[in-house]
Design a protein around this motif. Structure first.
Motif, PDB file in Angstrom:
ATOM      1  N   THR A 112       8.716  -5.676  49.695  1.00 39.04           N
ATOM      2  CA  THR A 112       7.210  -5.781  48.688  1.00 39.04           C
ATOM      3  C   THR A 112       6.363  -4.154  49.924  1.00 39.04           C
ATOM      4  OG1 THR A 112       7.616  -7.528  47.855  1.00 39.04           O
ATOM      5  CG2 THR A 112       5.745  -6.441  47.192  1.00 39.04           C
ATOM      6  N   SER A 113       5.794  -3.370  49.347  1.00 36.01           N
ATOM      7  CA  SER A 113       4.493  -3.124  49.115  1.00 36.01           C
ATOM      8  C   SER A 113       4.107  -1.861  47.655  1.00 36.01           C
ATOM      9  CB  SER A 113       5.449  -1.223  50.051  1.00 36.01           C
ATOM     10  OG  SER A 113       4.290  -0.221  50.101  1.00 36.01           O
ATOM     11  N   ILE A 114       2.979  -2.675  48.367  1.00 34.98           N
ATOM     12  CA  ILE A 114       2.019  -2.126  46.530  1.00 34.98           C
ATOM     13  C   ILE A 114       0.717  -1.130  47.549  1.00 34.98           C
ATOM     14  CG2 ILE A 114      -0.222  -2.857  45.977  1.00 34.98           C
ATOM     15  CD1 ILE A 114       1.172  -6.250  46.007  1.00 34.98           C
ATOM     16  N   ASN A 115       0.669   0.064  47.081  1.00 31.00           N
ATOM     17  CA  ASN A 115      -0.563   1.053  47.499  1.00 31.00           C
ATOM     18  C   ASN A 115      -1.088   1.045  45.924  1.00 31.00           C
ATOM     19  OD1 ASN A 115       2.190   1.423  48.601  1.00 31.00           O
ATOM     20  ND2 ASN A 115       2.746   3.280  48.114  1.00 31.00           N
ATOM     21  N   LYS A 116      -2.310   0.819  46.470  1.00 28.98           N
ATOM     22  CA  LYS A 116      -3.562   0.952  45.438  1.00 28.98           C
ATOM     23  C   LYS A 116      -5.036   2.186  46.096  1.00 28.98           C
ATOM     24  CE  LYS A 116      -7.467  -1.605  43.404  1.00 28.98           C
ATOM     25  NZ  LYS A 116      -7.740  -3.523  43.304  1.00 28.98           N
ATOM     26  N   PRO A 117      -4.687   3.214  45.357  1.00 30.42           N
ATOM     27  CA  PRO A 117      -5.836   4.266  45.503  1.00 30.42           C
ATOM     28  C   PRO A 117      -7.225   4.545  45.537  1.00 30.42           C
ATOM     29  CG  PRO A 117      -4.634   4.710  43.714  1.00 30.42           C
ATOM     30  CD  PRO A 117      -4.096   3.670  44.542  1.00 30.42           C
ATOM     31  N   LYS A 118      -8.027   4.062  46.933  1.00 27.92           N
ATOM     32  CA  LYS A 118      -9.609   4.392  46.512  1.00 27.92           C
ATOM     33  C   LYS A 118     -10.178   5.161  44.998  1.00 27.92           C
ATOM     34  CE  LYS A 118     -12.010   4.071  50.222  1.00 27.92           C
ATOM     35  NZ  LYS A 118     -12.603   4.736  51.220  1.00 27.92           N
ATOM     36  N   ASN A 119      -9.303   5.904  45.434  1.00 31.69           N
ATOM     37  CA  ASN A 119      -9.719   7.271  44.349  1.00 31.69           C
ATOM     38  C   ASN A 119      -8.627   7.063  42.951  1.00 31.69           C
ATOM     39  OD1 ASN A 119      -9.927   9.527  42.321  1.00 31.69           O
ATOM     40  ND2 ASN A 119     -10.796  10.494  43.866  1.00 31.69           N
TER      41      ASN A 119
END
Length: 158
Positions: A112-119
Motif C-alpha cells: 500500500t502506498s499513500i502519497n499526500k502532497p504538502k501543496n
C-alpha cells in the motif's frame, strides 16, 4: 491524496520473505536497488516510532530520508511494517508492506502506498497517476525473492 493497494503471491515461506522488508539491508537492496544504506537515528521499544535515515541513489545524487516506523507486526502468519517519510519536501509518503502466510510455501504480499502532497495544487497531478510503478515493483520483488529462495534452497541440497 492518492492511494494504491496491490497484492501478489510469492512462492516462498513468510519467514524467508520478511527480511527483504525489515532487518536485513543486503536483502532489502535486492528489491529496492536504489537504497544505499539505512541507519537507525532513534530506536524505540516497541519498534513503532523508530526513526531511520535511509540513503537513496537517485541518478548521480544520493538523497537521504528520515523514515518513521508507524506500524510493526511480526507474528508467525502475518507480518507488516508501515513507514512514513517526506519525499523531496513535497509529498508525505506512507508505505506499508504486509505479508500473509498462505501455506508453508506461499506468502501473499500486499503493498500500500499513500502519497499526500504538502501543496494542494500538486493533488491535481496525482489524478493522472497510474499504478504501473506499483505493479512493476510487486513483480520485481516477487522475482527477486523467489530467485533468492531457489538459489538458497539449491545450495542447501548440495
Amino acid at each position: 491524496m492518492k492511494k494504491w493497494k496491490r497484492e501478489i503471491l510469492i512462492n516462498v515461506p513468510i519467514e524467508f520473505a520478511w527480511p527483504y522488508f525489515y532487518g536485513d539491508i543486503s536483502k532489502k537492496k535486492k528489491i529496492f536497488p536504489k537504497v544505499v544504506d539505512e541507519e537507525i537515528i532513534m530506536q524505540t521499544e516497541p519498534i513503532i516510532g523508530t526513526v531511520l535515515n535511509q540513503s537513496y541513489q537517485n541518478g548521480a545524487l544520493i538523497e537521504q530520508y528520515e523514515i518513521t516506523i508507524k506500524k510493526f507486526i511480526n507474528d508467525p502468519d502475518y507480518k507488516a511494517i508501515q513507514e512514513s517519510f517526506l519525499l523531496n519536501n513535497r509529498f508525505k509518503m506512507t508505505t506499508e508492506y504486509e505479508l500473509e502466510s498462505q501455506s508453508d510455501k506461499k506468502t501473499k504480499f500486499i503493498y500500500t502506498s499513500i502519497n499526500k502532497p504538502k501543496n494542494p495544487l500538486l493533488s491535481i497531478f496525482q489524478l493522472f497517476g497510474s499504478d504501473e510503478v506499483i505493479v512493476n515493483f510487486l513483480n520485481k520483488a516477487k522475482v527477486a525473492i523467489e530467485l533468492d529462495f531457489e538459489q538458497t534452497h539449491n545450495k542447501e541440497e548440495l
